[in-house]
Write a protein that holds these residues in place. Structure first.
Motif, mmCIF file in Angstrom:
data_model
loop_
_atom_site.group_PDB
_atom_site.id
_atom_site.type_symbol
_atom_site.label_atom_id
_atom_site.label_comp_id
_atom_site.label_asym_id
_atom_site.label_seq_id
_atom_site.Cartn_x
_atom_site.Cartn_y
_atom_site.Cartn_z
ATOM 1 N N THR A 1 0.834 -1.206 0.000
ATOM 2 C CA THR A 1 0.000 0.000 0.000
ATOM 3 C C THR A 1 0.862 1.246 0.000
ATOM 4 O O THR A 1 0.559 2.227 -0.695
ATOM 5 N N ARG B 1 0.663 4.230 -2.741
ATOM 6 C CA ARG B 1 0.420 5.622 -2.341
ATOM 7 C C ARG B 1 1.538 6.539 -2.841
ATOM 8 O O ARG B 1 1.287 7.681 -3.217
ATOM 9 N N GLY C 1 -8.537 2.403 -3.431
ATOM 10 C CA GLY C 1 -7.836 2.015 -2.219
ATOM 11 C C GLY C 1 -8.604 0.993 -1.407
ATOM 12 O O GLY C 1 -9.598 0.413 -1.859
ATOM 13 N N HIS C 2 -8.135 0.783 -0.169
ATOM 14 C CA HIS C 2 -8.795 -0.154 0.746
ATOM 15 C C HIS C 2 -10.237 0.256 1.002
ATOM 16 O O HIS C 2 -11.130 -0.582 1.070
ATOM 17 N N ASP D 1 -5.623 -1.169 -4.909
ATOM 18 C CA ASP D 1 -5.121 -1.736 -3.667
ATOM 19 C C ASP D 1 -6.127 -2.764 -3.159
ATOM 20 O O ASP D 1 -7.216 -2.406 -2.723
#
Length: 189
Positions: free
Chosen positions: A40, A44, A79-80, A153
Motif C-alpha cells: 500500500t 500511495r 484504495g482499501h 489496492d
C-alpha cells in the motif's frame, strides 16, 4: 509509468528498499507480499499521495508529484476504502464522484451499474449495500473515471468468486485497450 530506486521508511523500519519497476500501455503489474511489506505504501507513493524518501516515479517522462494535475487526470485509484457517500444512492454516488471528472448521462451510469452487476441496487443508499456491492460500486466509479492508469489496492476485497472474475475481466479489458494497471493483491488475479 516508471519507478526508480524508491525508498521509504516507517519510523526506523526500512519498508521499501530501492524498488524499481516499469509498466507500459497494455501491461498489468501485480504486487504481492505479506501484510506490512509495503504494498500500500508503494501504491500511495506512485499516486503522489505519499512522498518517497528517495527515488522517483515518472508518468510519461515527468516526475509524479502531489501537484501534478496532468497525471491525476489520467490516473484512477481504488484504495482499501471504497470512498462512497453513505447517504447517497449508488446512482448519486457515481453522478457525484465520477462526475467530478466528466458529465455523465443516466444511461451511462445505469450501463456501468449493470456492467458491475448492481443495476437493481441503483436507488439504494450506499450505506445499505453489502460490502461486496459497495466494492462493485467503487469499481463502477473506476470504470467511469476513463483513466489510462488504474492503481488498485486489494481490488477483490469483499468480493465473491463472481466478483473476483469481474475484476479480472475489467483489468484484462482495460489493458487490452491500451490501459495500464497496477494492483496489490493477496488473492489471485
Amino acid at each position: 509509468l516508471e519507478g526508480r530506486e524508491i525508498n521509504c521508511w516507517r519510523g526506523d523500519r526500512h519498508i521499501l528498499r530501492d524498488v524499481s519497476f516499469g509498466v507500459r500501455a497494455g501491461e498489468f503489474l501485480k504486487i504481492t507480499g505479506p501484510n506490512g511489506a509495503g504494498k500500500t505504501t508503494l501504491l500511495r507513493i506512485v499516486c503522489g499521495l505519499l512522498p518517497a524518501e528517495n527515488g522517483t516515479v515518472e508518468w510519461r517522462g515527468k516526475v509524479v508529484l502531489s501537484t501534478n494535475d496532468d497525471f491525476h487526470l489520467e490516473m484512477a485509484y481504488l484504495g482499501h476504502l471504497n470512498s462512497l457517500k453513505g447517504d447517497l444512492t449508488a446512482r448519486e454516488n457515481l453522478k457525484f464522484l465520477a462526475g467530478l471528472r466528466t458529465t455523465l448521462t443516466a444511461q451511462t451510469i445505469d450501463a456501468t451499474l449493470d456492467r458491475v452487476g448492481i443495476l437493481s441496487r441503483g436507488d439504494l443508499p450506499a450505506r445499505s449495500l453489502s460490502a461486496g456491492q459497495k466494492r462493485r460500486l467503487a469499481l463502477a466509479r473506476l470504470l467511469l473515471a476513463d483513466a489510462a492508469l488504474w492503481i488498485l489496492d486489494e481490488p477483490v476485497t469483499n468480493l465473491d468468486t463472481a466478483g473476483i472474475r469481474l475484476v479480472e475481466e475489467l483489468i484484462v479489458d482495460h489493458v487490452e485497450h491500451g490501459g495500464l494497471a497496477i494492483a496489490a493483491a493477496h488473492q489471485r488475479l
